[in-house]
Design an enzyme around this catalytic site. Sequence first.
Site, mmCIF file in Angstrom:
data_model
loop_
_atom_site.group_PDB
_atom_site.id
_atom_site.type_symbol
_atom_site.label_atom_id
_atom_site.label_comp_id
_atom_site.label_asym_id
_atom_site.label_seq_id
_atom_site.Cartn_x
_atom_site.Cartn_y
_atom_site.Cartn_z
ATOM 1 C CG ASP A 56 -26.517 -15.150 0.819
ATOM 2 O OD1 ASP A 56 -27.374 -15.829 1.414
ATOM 3 O OD2 ASP A 56 -25.654 -15.656 0.076
ATOM 4 C CG HIS A 63 -27.264 -19.356 1.835
ATOM 5 N ND1 HIS A 63 -26.957 -18.336 0.964
ATOM 6 C CD2 HIS A 63 -27.157 -20.506 1.121
ATOM 7 C CE1 HIS A 63 -26.679 -18.840 -0.230
ATOM 8 N NE2 HIS A 63 -26.797 -20.160 -0.161
ATOM 9 C CB SER A 84 -25.014 -21.332 -2.488
ATOM 10 O OG SER A 84 -26.220 -20.722 -2.820
#
EC number: 3.4.21.-
Length: 397
Positions: free
Chosen positions: A158, A189, A344
């Site tokens: 990520d 994120h 996600s």
Amino acid sequence: MGCIKVISVFLAAVAAVDARAFFHNRGGNDVIPNSYIVVMKDGVTAEDFDSHISSVATTHSINKAKRGSETVGHKDSFNINGWRAYNGHFDEATIESILNDDKVDYVEHDRVVKLAALTTQPNAPTWGLGRVSHKAPGNKDFVYDSSAGQGVTIYGVDTGIDINHPEFRGRIRWGTNTVDNDNTDGNGHGTHTAGTFAGTTYGVAKKANIVAVKVLSAGGSGSTAGVIKGIDWCVTDAKAKGALGKAALNLSLGGAFSQANNDAVTRAQNAGIFVAVAAGNDNKDAKNSSPASAPAVCTAASSTIDDQKSSFSNWGTIVDIYAPGSNILSAAPGGGTRTLSGTSMASPHVCGVGAAMLAQGVSVAQACDRIKQIANAVIKNPGTGTTNKLLYNGSGR
């Protein structure tokens, strides 16, 4: 005799055409100029691969001098469970030479890869954990097996992870960085997705070990080659640590269809790593996205608190499971929390449940099938040809 000669010449011509490698998926707005991924045929030995790289380097140097090209040539080599490939920056003449090498299977453009997250909603409720541990909606308690992923390693591929966040204390290490020289999560994120798959408070597999693998920048983008390099590192690390068979990998990212990306995640899965991926956020058929379209991995679409398909979620026959993805509260860099929406957020729920299953003795090869087998058929309007099954951890509630 003349007829035989003509046939022989024809067959030789056909063989020559067949020997030429295929160029996958040319063009597009997301192409990185002069950047390519080259995939070798199965069975190419290490010696043959090294010989090919040496030959390409020579060809590249000649063409660079001849045309004044600024391309840098070969960059990184990959070997994922016997799948050999490399990336680099080449001019068209060098690519033509590569395509004519009978050891090459195919070539494709390197492309931009981005996050599969969407929006932030402050102070939204935490509901995903309760939902995946109950057959009916509306339960806030998270019920789970006490092993909680213990003994399993999860690779978060990520934007990086805040390894000092209290959610991960004592269970996390930094792995590698394929995108820049900043070994932090400047985006948030990656920390958020890690919080969902293995955070102490917000996570599914609360006792799993975590490895931060940074392949996307603080701006949320990277390249297919960078993602493949990260996956290659994960497989090598898991093998070195004796973790194959007890490892999972979360990919909350995606881009246009890439055979190389799909091949890489498939080889990682076959090596002994359970792979969960986001379906994508374009409200389109996920068959056109990668790595979501890789058949071997567990592809997650996003659901809402009302068991609806999230409006943004991709769909299609390639989707394996729905999981909570709208308004998910999880960890944020600096020790805080944040609410995000996207496939996600769905993928790490699936990754966490998969890791918990591995801890209970389910094999990597069986994990996604087991997830689909025990899931609840409750998603309303899932999309054309798409499963209506929602992730469930098998708690019995």
